[in-house]
Motif scaffolding. Structure first.
Motif, PDB file in Angstrom:
ATOM      1  N   THR A 137      -2.621 -14.719 -53.444  1.00 14.69           N
ATOM      2  CA  THR A 137      -1.653 -15.176 -54.433  1.00 14.69           C
ATOM      3  C   THR A 137      -0.272 -15.043 -53.808  1.00 14.69           C
ATOM      4  N   PHE A 138       0.684 -15.788 -54.349  1.00 16.69           N
ATOM      5  CA  PHE A 138       2.044 -15.779 -53.827  1.00 16.69           C
ATOM      6  C   PHE A 138       2.996 -15.357 -54.929  1.00 16.69           C
ATOM      7  N   GLU A 139       3.943 -14.505 -54.560  1.00 17.12           N
ATOM      8  CA  GLU A 139       4.986 -14.085 -55.491  1.00 17.12           C
ATOM      9  C   GLU A 139       6.320 -14.372 -54.826  1.00 17.12           C
ATOM     10  N   ALA A 140       7.190 -15.121 -55.528  1.00 17.31           N
ATOM     11  CA  ALA A 140       8.512 -15.419 -54.995  1.00 17.31           C
ATOM     12  C   ALA A 140       9.457 -15.715 -56.151  1.00 17.31           C
ATOM     13  N   ASN A 141      10.649 -15.230 -56.042  1.00 13.17           N
ATOM     14  CA  ASN A 141      11.667 -15.483 -57.053  1.00 13.17           C
ATOM     15  C   ASN A 141      12.608 -16.555 -56.512  1.00 13.17           C
ATOM     16  N   VAL A 142      12.359 -17.792 -56.927  1.00 13.64           N
ATOM     17  CA  VAL A 142      13.159 -18.918 -56.466  1.00 13.64           C
ATOM     18  C   VAL A 142      13.452 -19.830 -57.652  1.00 13.64           C
ATOM     19  N   ASP A 143      14.663 -20.363 -57.673  1.00 14.93           N
ATOM     20  CA  ASP A 143      15.087 -21.256 -58.754  1.00 14.93           C
ATOM     21  C   ASP A 143      15.306 -22.644 -58.168  1.00 14.93           C
ATOM     22  N   THR A 144      14.481 -23.599 -58.569  1.00 11.17           N
ATOM     23  CA  THR A 144      14.615 -24.966 -58.062  1.00 11.17           C
ATOM     24  C   THR A 144      15.242 -25.901 -59.098  1.00 11.17           C
ATOM     25  N   SER A 145      15.883 -25.320 -60.117  1.00 16.77           N
ATOM     26  CA  SER A 145      16.436 -26.155 -61.191  1.00 16.77           C
ATOM     27  C   SER A 145      17.727 -26.877 -60.802  1.00 16.77           C
ATOM     28  N   SER A 146      18.384 -26.436 -59.728  1.00 19.31           N
ATOM     29  CA  SER A 146      19.599 -27.119 -59.265  1.00 19.31           C
ATOM     30  C   SER A 146      19.706 -26.983 -57.745  1.00 19.31           C
ATOM     31  N   ALA A 147      20.499 -27.888 -57.168  1.00 20.72           N
ATOM     32  CA  ALA A 147      20.658 -27.880 -55.713  1.00 20.72           C
ATOM     33  C   ALA A 147      21.293 -26.567 -55.254  1.00 20.72           C
ATOM     34  N   SER A 148      20.686 -25.968 -54.230  1.00 17.88           N
ATOM     35  CA  SER A 148      21.187 -24.699 -53.697  1.00 17.88           C
ATOM     36  C   SER A 148      20.423 -24.353 -52.427  1.00 17.88           C
ATOM     37  N   THR A 149      20.898 -23.322 -51.758  1.00 20.85           N
ATOM     38  CA  THR A 149      20.164 -22.741 -50.636  1.00 20.85           C
ATOM     39  C   THR A 149      19.958 -21.271 -50.964  1.00 20.85           C
ATOM     40  N   GLN A 150      18.708 -20.826 -50.933  1.00 18.94           N
ATOM     41  CA  GLN A 150      18.381 -19.456 -51.322  1.00 18.94           C
ATOM     42  C   GLN A 150      17.547 -18.784 -50.236  1.00 18.94           C
ATOM     43  N   ASN A 151      17.887 -17.538 -49.955  1.00 24.20           N
ATOM     44  CA  ASN A 151      17.043 -16.723 -49.080  1.00 24.20           C
ATOM     45  C   ASN A 151      16.011 -16.044 -49.965  1.00 24.20           C
ATOM     46  N   VAL A 152      14.764 -16.323 -49.702  1.00 26.80           N
ATOM     47  CA  VAL A 152      13.681 -15.896 -50.587  1.00 26.80           C
ATOM     48  C   VAL A 152      12.685 -15.033 -49.808  1.00 26.80           C
ATOM     49  N   GLN A 153      12.229 -13.973 -50.469  1.00 23.49           N
ATOM     50  CA  GLN A 153      11.115 -13.181 -49.937  1.00 23.49           C
ATOM     51  C   GLN A 153       9.848 -13.637 -50.648  1.00 23.49           C
ATOM     52  N   VAL A 154       8.893 -14.061 -49.871  1.00 23.33           N
ATOM     53  CA  VAL A 154       7.612 -14.500 -50.421  1.00 23.33           C
ATOM     54  C   VAL A 154       6.599 -13.396 -50.133  1.00 23.33           C
ATOM     55  N   LYS A 155       6.032 -12.840 -51.194  1.00 20.90           N
ATOM     56  CA  LYS A 155       5.015 -11.797 -51.040  1.00 20.90           C
ATOM     57  C   LYS A 155       3.650 -12.456 -51.190  1.00 20.90           C
ATOM     58  N   ILE A 156       2.837 -12.298 -50.152  1.00 21.96           N
ATOM     59  CA  ILE A 156       1.500 -12.892 -50.133  1.00 21.96           C
ATOM     60  C   ILE A 156       0.509 -11.742 -50.289  1.00 21.96           C
ATOM     61  N   CYS A 157      -0.239 -11.756 -51.397  1.00 17.55           N
ATOM     62  CA  CYS A 157      -1.101 -10.617 -51.766  1.00 17.55           C
ATOM     63  C   CYS A 157      -2.566 -11.039 -51.844  1.00 17.55           C
ATOM     64  N   ASP A 158      -3.443 -10.043 -51.640  1.00 12.53           N
ATOM     65  CA  ASP A 158      -4.847 -10.261 -51.975  1.00 12.53           C
ATOM     66  C   ASP A 158      -5.133  -9.489 -53.263  1.00 12.53           C
ATOM     67  N   ARG A 159      -6.295  -9.614 -53.789  1.00  6.93           N
ATOM     68  CA  ARG A 159      -6.589  -9.011 -55.096  1.00  6.93           C
ATOM     69  C   ARG A 159      -6.723  -7.494 -55.066  1.00  6.93           C
ATOM     70  N   PHE A 160      -6.714  -6.903 -53.864  1.00  9.00           N
ATOM     71  CA  PHE A 160      -6.812  -5.451 -53.763  1.00  9.00           C
ATOM     72  C   PHE A 160      -5.472  -4.804 -53.450  1.00  9.00           C
ATOM     73  N   GLY A 161      -4.392  -5.589 -53.579  1.00  8.55           N
ATOM     74  CA  GLY A 161      -3.049  -5.045 -53.422  1.00  8.55           C
ATOM     75  C   GLY A 161      -2.507  -5.041 -52.013  1.00  8.55           C
ATOM     76  N   ASN A 162      -3.258  -5.546 -51.059  1.00  5.46           N
ATOM     77  CA  ASN A 162      -2.749  -5.655 -49.691  1.00  5.46           C
ATOM     78  C   ASN A 162      -1.821  -6.858 -49.639  1.00  5.46           C
ATOM     79  N   SER A 163      -0.706  -6.710 -48.942  1.00  2.00           N
ATOM     80  CA  SER A 163       0.251  -7.817 -48.931  1.00  2.00           C
ATOM     81  C   SER A 163       1.033  -7.882 -47.631  1.00  2.00           C
ATOM     82  N   VAL A 164       1.630  -9.032 -47.434  1.00  2.00           N
ATOM     83  CA  VAL A 164       2.547  -9.278 -46.325  1.00  2.00           C
ATOM     84  C   VAL A 164       3.729 -10.047 -46.933  1.00  2.00           C
TER      85      VAL A 164
END
Length: 173
Positions: A137-164
């Motif tokens: 699964t992917f978790e990221a806080n990004v707003d695409t409602s208006s034009a912008s440039t955002q530095n985003v951290q994307v957390k990639i998780c498995d169902r057992f809580g391991n992530s990168v």
């Protein structure tokens, strides 16, 4: 008296040596996706192999194929605890194999910038191509409602809580 003591010690030694099958331990922990073999010597203290010894699954839903144990319909044992035994004739020596997932998802690509349209949902997997036997699964806080440039951290998780975590610049146009 010394002779009797010698006989007692010799008897104890002989009995101690003929205990038969001795397991290395009662529970073996294996990483998800690793092969779990039906080779008795892998689980024995004394690796002397006898052709009469067999590793058998005592849990339901376990298949043995090419000398490996796996969950029915899979190529590996899924996360869980499984009962096994080493069978020596009519005697059984039980042990448990615990399969755990402790590894984070793997990303096949590293992306530094993503360009998307205003209001567009981002399919993170199409950029990072992440895989894990437990799913991702992917978790990221990004707003695409208006034009912008955002530095985003994307957390990639498995169902057992391991992530990168991956850092990416999202350009909303």
């Amino acid at each position: 008296m010394l002779k009797k003591l010698g006989i007692v010690v010799l008897t104890l030694l002989l009995c101690g040596c003929s205990n038969g099958v001795q397991l290395k331990k009662q529970m073996f922990t294996i990483e998800l996706g690793k092969d779990i073999y039906a080779n008795p010597t892998l689980y024995l203290k004394n690796s002397t192999y006898s052709s009469r010894l067999r590793v058998v699954s005592k849990s339901v839903g376990i298949d043995k194929k090419n000398n490996r144990f796996m969950t029915s319909g899979m190529d590996y044992l899924v996360v869980g605890e499984y009962d096994f035994a080493i069978r020596d004739g009519n005697k059984e020596y039980p042990f448990v194999i615990k399969v755990k997932d402790t590894m984070p998802p793997v990303c096949a690509s590293d992306v530094s910038e993503i360009k998307v349209g205003v209001g567009q949902n981002i399919d993170w997997n199409s950029y990072f191509h992440a895989t894990d036997l437990s799913g991702v699964t992917f978790e990221a806080n990004v707003d695409t409602s208006s034009a912008s440039t955002q530095n985003v951290q994307v957390k990639i998780c498995d169902r057992f809580g391991n992530s990168v975590t991956k850092n990416v610049s999202v350009v909303v146009e």
